[in-house]
Motif scaffolding. Structure first.
Motif, mmCIF file in Angstrom:
data_model
loop_
_atom_site.group_PDB
_atom_site.id
_atom_site.type_symbol
_atom_site.label_atom_id
_atom_site.label_comp_id
_atom_site.label_asym_id
_atom_site.label_seq_id
_atom_site.Cartn_x
_atom_site.Cartn_y
_atom_site.Cartn_z
ATOM 1 N N PHE A 64 -9.756 1.844 -3.626
ATOM 2 C CA PHE A 64 -9.490 2.274 -2.249
ATOM 3 C C PHE A 64 -8.312 3.258 -2.205
ATOM 4 O O PHE A 64 -7.215 2.909 -1.764
ATOM 5 C CB PHE A 64 -9.190 1.063 -1.366
ATOM 6 N N THR B 22 -0.922 2.717 5.915
ATOM 7 C CA THR B 22 -2.094 1.889 6.184
ATOM 8 C C THR B 22 -2.256 0.918 5.026
ATOM 9 O O THR B 22 -2.432 1.329 3.879
ATOM 10 C CB THR B 22 -3.359 2.744 6.323
ATOM 11 N N TYR C 179 -7.327 -4.187 7.885
ATOM 12 C CA TYR C 179 -6.309 -3.161 7.755
ATOM 13 C C TYR C 179 -5.089 -3.536 8.605
ATOM 14 O O TYR C 179 -5.225 -4.129 9.677
ATOM 15 C CB TYR C 179 -6.808 -1.809 8.248
ATOM 16 N N HIS D 273 -7.632 5.483 -0.226
ATOM 17 C CA HIS D 273 -7.158 5.792 1.124
ATOM 18 C C HIS D 273 -6.169 4.748 1.635
ATOM 19 O O HIS D 273 -5.540 4.951 2.678
ATOM 20 C CB HIS D 273 -8.348 5.858 2.090
ATOM 21 N N VAL D 274 -6.012 3.634 0.922
ATOM 22 C CA VAL D 274 -5.088 2.574 1.317
ATOM 23 C C VAL D 274 -3.738 2.836 0.665
ATOM 24 O O VAL D 274 -3.658 3.139 -0.525
ATOM 25 C CB VAL D 274 -5.639 1.185 0.906
ATOM 26 N N ASP D 275 -2.669 2.709 1.439
ATOM 27 C CA ASP D 275 -1.335 3.006 0.923
ATOM 28 C C ASP D 275 -0.720 1.846 0.148
ATOM 29 O O ASP D 275 0.282 2.030 -0.553
ATOM 30 C CB ASP D 275 -0.398 3.388 2.071
ATOM 31 N N ILE E 173 -13.591 -2.775 3.135
ATOM 32 C CA ILE E 173 -12.512 -3.324 3.948
ATOM 33 C C ILE E 173 -12.932 -3.240 5.406
ATOM 34 O O ILE E 173 -13.259 -2.150 5.901
ATOM 35 C CB ILE E 173 -11.194 -2.545 3.747
ATOM 36 N N LEU F 261 -3.814 -2.825 3.260
ATOM 37 C CA LEU F 261 -4.830 -3.866 3.197
ATOM 38 C C LEU F 261 -4.118 -5.207 3.260
ATOM 39 O O LEU F 261 -3.195 -5.461 2.467
ATOM 40 C CB LEU F 261 -5.630 -3.751 1.896
#
Length: 212
Positions: free
Chosen positions: A152, A112, A24, A154-156, A19, A114
């Motif tokens: 991913f 956060t 983001y 770490h992506v919410d 990404i 994508l």
């Protein structure tokens, strides 16, 4: 000819694609997020909690078979009131202000996301898909959601274009590192509140929905 959405690539391939910074979308406390939610009846989910039953909707990341998936919750919100109403009543195209005692709630979240809407980069195309991600069959978009979620962590969640309003909406996937929801909502009104009557009628007119 209609554009078809291909199956998602492997988790490993998505991680290779990655990404980019401009793909983001950080959502902080400077913008309101709207949600229409029932407060009575069966399967009621509070405004600040995840739905663990699924998969049901477009970007539900829960695995099959459909059922209860603790720890794999999903939450949908919108950037404007019209979209929140459009999405909540999409099946009937009738804004029912009574059934289920629905409320319109506004909050400020921290997440956060994508972007798959095309407003910030072109991630779906780079990843081997296309922007049919926002309108393809739910079975196919749920496969993409499950793969993105695992690739991913770490992506919410995602920022996407709502099918029924064409405007930005968001989906959050349950993560255990932190809670994105505030302790209190900024605003919350019953849809039956007469102070909302004009606003709901105007939104229904723009959307081509009915109101009861």
């Amino acid at each position: 000819m209609a554009v078809m959405l291909p199956p998602p690539p492997s988790i490993a391939r998505l991680r290779e694609v990655g990404i980019r910074d401009d793909e983001y979308v950080p959502v902080a406390g400077d913008a309101l997020v709207w949600r229409v939610h029932r407060t009575s009846g069966v399967h009621v989910v509070p405004w600040n909690d995840y739905r663990i039953h699924g998969p049901l909707l477009r970007f539900d990341q829960q695995p099959l078979p459909r059922g209860e998936h603790p720890g794999r919750g999903v939450w949908y919100g919108a950037i404007d009131v019209d979209t929140a109403l459009a999405e909540a009543f999409q099946d009937t195209r009738v804004i029912d202000r009574q059934a289920g005692t629905p409320r319109l709630t506004a909050m400020r979240i921290s997440a956060t996301l994508l972007d798959v809407s095309g407003d910030h980069g072109a991630w779906p195309t780079r990843a081997g898909g296309n922007f049919a991600l926002t309108r393809a069959s739910r079975t196919r978009t749920q496969r993409w959601a499950r793969t993105i979620d695992r690739a991913f962590p770490h992506v919410d969640g995602l920022r996407y274009r709502a099918r029924w309003s064409g405007r930005p909406a968001i989906v959050l996937w349950q993560r255990h590192r932190r809670d994105p929801f505030p302790g209190e909502a900024e605003h919350s009104w019953l849809l039956s509140d007469q102070r909302l009557a004009g606003r709901i009628a105007a939104a229904a007119d723009r959307l081509g929905y009915d109101v009861v």
